[in-house]
Design an enzyme around this catalytic site. Structure first.
Site, PDB file in Angstrom:
ATOM      1  N   ILE A 133       0.818  -1.216   0.000  1.00 22.58           N
ATOM      2  CA  ILE A 133       0.000   0.000   0.000  1.00 22.58           C
ATOM      3  C   ILE A 133       0.852   1.267   0.000  1.00 22.58           C
ATOM      4  CG2 ILE A 133      -2.004  -1.066   1.100  1.00 22.58           C
ATOM      5  CD1 ILE A 133      -1.062   0.047   3.757  1.00 22.58           C
ATOM      6  N   GLY A 134       2.171   1.129   0.039  1.00 18.97           N
ATOM      7  CA  GLY A 134       3.020   2.312   0.000  1.00 18.97           C
ATOM      8  C   GLY A 134       4.473   1.934   0.135  1.00 18.97           C
ATOM      9  N   SER A 135       5.330   2.901  -0.180  1.00 18.74           N
ATOM     10  CA  SER A 135       6.763   2.677  -0.031  1.00 18.74           C
ATOM     11  C   SER A 135       7.447   4.015   0.142  1.00 18.74           C
ATOM     12  CB  SER A 135       7.341   1.945  -1.248  1.00 18.74           C
ATOM     13  OG  SER A 135       7.146   2.715  -2.423  1.00 18.74           O
ATOM     14  N   GLY A 136       8.634   3.975   0.720  1.00 21.63           N
ATOM     15  CA  GLY A 136       9.386   5.196   0.939  1.00 21.63           C
ATOM     16  C   GLY A 136      10.820   4.886   1.265  1.00 21.63           C
TER      17      GLY A 136
ATOM     18  N   LYS B 276       5.096  -1.808   8.208  1.00 20.37           N
ATOM     19  CA  LYS B 276       6.226  -1.231   7.474  1.00 20.37           C
ATOM     20  C   LYS B 276       7.468  -2.082   7.698  1.00 20.37           C
ATOM     21  CE  LYS B 276       6.938   3.273   7.327  1.00 20.37           C
ATOM     22  NZ  LYS B 276       7.079   3.664   5.914  1.00 20.37           N
TER      23      LYS B 276
ATOM     24  N   ASP C 162      11.046  14.905   6.966  1.00 16.14           N
ATOM     25  CA  ASP C 162      10.565  14.475   5.646  1.00 16.14           C
ATOM     26  C   ASP C 162       9.064  14.719   5.498  1.00 16.14           C
ATOM     27  OD1 ASP C 162      10.818  13.555   3.089  1.00 16.14           O
ATOM     28  OD2 ASP C 162      10.860  11.428   3.613  1.00 16.14           O
TER      29      ASP C 162
END
Length: 861
Positions: free
Chosen positions: A509-512, A531, A626
């Site tokens: 559902i996401g990445s960073g 995460k 960030d």
């Protein structure tokens, strides 16, 4: 004779009329007041100069048995002070003002209350316009003041110094000292009930920390509620401007702040904000559950308990053989009722009596302490909390990850008689008695069961170690974590648990910069975001857990909640609450429904509040490093929460110099990142300003614009600006600066909003954003001030143009870069990304140009 009688009656009535007159501002000694004497003016015998306050012999609630010397705010009829609160008088009691001070005497001549011995004789009693009742001598020196002897209330102009306290009243009609206190310490303002803390100003999510100074006093004024020290505020609760405010500890234990406007008091703040956090929200041993529909909580009883009858306010055991004890007044025969996974208000503010142990040890601590009435045991850490002297309401667990088991101590009722025992024996005899065979077999059966349990535990540990080896881990299961304890550590998960919860990390559902995020479902059916942490230094598990404990103990409505973690072998995972509307960038730049202006404003305000708490409200200041739309997550009603806060603390020293991906994202980086200047919370302010501009425009601040989808030239009135007229790479902050200089704010608004936003609305956010992106960090406002600007309690500033000229340099550099690049190449990249130009990540567009050199990024100086 008749004439003499008439004359005497006239003189008597005249003197009575004079003595019953309400005086303004002050009275002199040898004055007497009674409720009956001043009944026509509701017991009022003294008014302040402008009649804002009145002093009276008053009977609150209209009852006719208890009368008090009170100071009352006239317009709202709010009692702000009472002298004889614990010694009321009857309607015939009297107040005397003499040269020695004030004395209150009841019928029969019994003294009920008086001011202490004074250093000189009293010249007059004054009621000031602030509501302060003051005894003055002939030199106008203060001998005694009501402000220095507070009861349950303070007002504007009054100070509550360190060591002083407010005490609640018994009820609205009984002003006697109640069971709740607000005490000022050298570091905080604390609410307590029988010594159990249930609220701290420093931990309230609406309160901001401004300095690390030592607290000297508490005060309220026209702008808010403060703890002051060394000439400046240490903690601050900003409120809308108001000329009159009352802060009161009410009869239910709430600390409330109300402002007066017109004819009504308006509540502006209440602490604690969670109704279930008050000690007796649902009575003794009652179970309090948050009501999602209204502010009134849902009350019930724990398992094996029912609502007590008669005068009992709370819950009692179903089994009448047991009762709840009174501290140190019960027999030695005790038992514990398991009430399941719950919370208790005081455990949030107190230390455990045992940091690492088992449940049996926790129960033994309570059993050997006659004042202990209950225990709360945290499974994941072995922490043991006890409740002493009085037991309040219990809170339903919110699934926050503490896994706290509650146990209420009970005693065997002493009234169980021998007749009852005889009856039980007779019943057993009638059933044939207790079989001898069972008596022989029971010990053997018990030993067999015990050995089976030992074998199963040994087998589980062996399999766990084998899994560790299979996964290539360097340590046994979680034993290395069990070897130490860190207070406040969130729930700990095994790696296999999270594998199962995420279906082997199936749904990304996401990445960073810190890793990928997967959707998961825990056994209790709650959704989570897991995460997988990468790109961190080779920290030991204890160092990692220490930082996670800090992050896990940061709680705010605008911060994503950390529910747990995994530190098993080489694996590092964090388990967060699931935000069902995803990130801001997907909602703002994606192809879904357009975010309305109010939704955008709510996101901006929520994000600002979260950052203000990180910077000023935490025990340890946290700089996010960030802030960008990808790290702002949304729930229902577009409630914004900041994610990934505190993760920069997980970087190794070698990595801390990196600014890309992990330590900031191009497009949101403050100039000081690339000039080796000090990184402070003002770098987050800069990033927030850039996000604010994107909320206004609905586009990335740096985006490619072709002729086919350029900003409508008709909107710009034919102006030829460097930021707006040339097809290519657009640097929106420069365009915003130019439109600010021209006062053309509507041209900056997302065209998809059409006419659903006003010029004033856009101007407000643009001016705040430009102030946030000043080149010099010192000129940027702090986030507490930004929140005030957004809420309207702080005037909007004017951006300093000289500190924004660097944006013109940025804009020229981006324009030059876009002319060098082939437009078709940009189109190809955009096609591959399957997004509109409005949704293109800034890194995709500027990756070709790497980053502007550290010499140039801050512009000419």
């Amino acid at each position: 004779m008749k004439l003499i009688i008439i004359t005497f009656s006239f003189v008597f009535l005249l003197s009575a009329t004079i003595s019953a007159r309400t005086f303004s501002d002050y009275i002199n000694p040898n004055f007497t007041a009674t409720y009956v004497q001043f009944i026509d003016s509701f017991g009022t015998f003294l008014l302040s100069y402008n009649k804002t306050f009145k002093a009276a012999i008053f009977n609150p609630g209209g009852q006719q048995t208890s009368f008090y010397l009170c100071v009352i705010h006239a317009a709202s009829n709010s009692i702000i002070w009472s002298g004889n609160r614990d010694a009321p008088i009857s309607d015939s009691g009297k107040m005397f003002l003499t040269l020695e001070g004030i004395t209150i005497i009841d019928e029969g001549g019994k003294t009920k209350w008086s001011t202490p011995s004074l250093k000189s004789q009293v010249d007059r009693l004054v009621l000031t316009e602030m509501g302060n009742l003051v005894l003055l001598d002939k030199s106008n020196g203060s001998l005694w003041e009501s402000f220095q002897n507070p009861t349950d209330t303070i007002v504007v102009g009054q100070r509550l110094p360190v060591g002083a306290s407010l005490s609640s009243a018994g009820s609205d009609s009984d002003l006697s000292t109640g069971n709740y206190t607000l005490t000022i310490t050298s570091s905080d303002a604390i609410l307590q009930w029988y010594g159990q803390t249930y609220w701290k100003m420093s931990m309230d999510t609406k309160v901001y920390k401004n300095s690390d100074g030592v607290v000297e006093f508490m005060a309220i004024n026209s702008t808010g509620f403060y703890l002051f020290g060394d000439g400046k505020s240490v903690y601050q609760l900003g409120l809308p401007l108001a000329s009159f405010r009352i802060a009161k500890l009410d009869t239910s234990g709430h600390f409330t702040i109300n402002s007066f406007s017109g004819t009504n008091l308006k509540q502006e703040f209440v602490g604690p904000g969670d109704e279930c956090q008050t000690p007796l929200a649902c009575g003794r041993a009652g179970l309090c559950t948050e009501n999602t529909v209204s502010s009134t909580p849902v009350c019930s009883c724990p398992p094996d308990f029912h609502l007590g009858s008669g005068n009992s306010s709370g819950c009692v055991p179903n089994n009448r053989s047991y009762s709840l004890p009174v501290a140190c007044k019960y027999s030695s025969v005790v038992s514990f009722f398991n009430i399941g996974y719950v919370e208790y208000f005081s455990t949030f503010y107190s230390d455990p009596v045992m940091y690492s142990g088992n449940l049996a040890a926790c129960q033994n601590i309570c059993s050997s302490n006659c004042s202990c009435l209950g225990i709360f045991f945290v499974n994941t850490s072995g922490s043991c909390y006890i409740v002493e002297n009085v037991l309040g309401s219990i809170q339903s667990s919110n699934g926050g990850g503490r896994d706290m088991l509650g146990f209420i101590k009970a005693i065997v009722v002493a009234s169980t008689t021998s007749n009852d025992n005889d009856s039980d024996e007779n019943q057993r005899s009638q059933k044939g008695g207790f079989p001898v065979a069972v008596a022989v077999l029971l010990p053997i059966l018990g030993f067999t069961i015990l050995m089976a349990i030992v074998f199963l535990v040994w087998r589980k540990l062996t399999l766990s170690r084998m899994k560790e080896v299979k996964l290539g881990k360097n340590s046994p299961s979680s034993g290395d974590l069990d070897a130490f304890y860190i207070p406040g550590l969130p729930a700990r998960f095994d790696y296999e648990e999270l594998e199962e919860a995420t279906d082997n990390f199936k749904t990304l559902i996401g990445s960073g910069g810190f890793g990928a995020v997967y959707k998961g479902v825990l056994p209790d059916k709650s959704f989570v975001a897991v995460k997988k942490i990468v790109n961190i230094g080779m920290q030991g598990k204890k160092d990692f857990c220490t930082e996670i404990a800090v992050i896990g103990n940061i709680h705010h409505v605008n911060l994503v909640k950390l529910k747990g973690f995994c530190a098993q072998g080489r694996h590092r995972l964090l388990v967060y609450e699931y935000m069902n509307r995803g990130s801001l960038d997907r909602n703002l730049f994606g192809g879904g429904p357009v975010l309305e202006w109010q939704e955008r404003f709510d996101v901006a305000l929520g994000t600002a509040r979260g950052l203000a708490y990180l910077h000023s409200g935490c025990e340890q200041k946290v700089i996010h490093c960030d802030i960008k739309p990808e790290n702002i997550l949304l729930q229902d009603q577009f409630h914004a929460k900041i994610s990934d806060f505190g993760l920069s603390k997980l970087l190794s020293p070698e990595q801390s110099g990196l600014f890309t991906t992990m330590r900031g994202t191009r497009g949101y980086l403050a100039p000081e990142w690339l000039t080796n200047s000090a990184i402070t919370e003002k770098t987050d302010v800069y990033s927030f300003g850039m996000v604010l501009l994107e909320l206004v425009s609905g586009r990335k601040n740096c985006y490619f614009r072709s002729r086919s989808h350029s900003i409508d030239d008709s909107n710009s009135g034919g102006r030829n600006s460097s930021a707006s007229s040339t097809p290519g790479l657009v640097y929106f902050p420069l365009f915003a600066l130019e439109m600010h200089e021209q006062g053309s704010y509507l041209e900056l608004a997302d065209p998809r909003l059409e006419a659903r936003v006003t010029c004033e609305d856009v101007e407000k956010l643009v001016r705040i954003a430009l102030c946030c992106v000043h080149e010099e960090p010192a000129l940027r406002p702090n986030m507490v001030t930004v929140v005030g600007m957004l809420e309207g309690s702080t005037p909007l500033p004017h951006p300093r143009i000289e500190s924004l000229n660097f944006l013109r340099f940025y804009g020229r550099r981006f324009t030059e870069a876009s002319t060098v690049a082939d437009e078709n190449e940009f189109g190809s990249v955009m096609h591959q990304q399957s997004h509109s130009s409005a949704s293109m990540p800034s890194d995709s567009l500027t990756g070709r140009f790497s980053y502007i050199s550290s010499q140039n990024i801050s512009g000419p100086r």
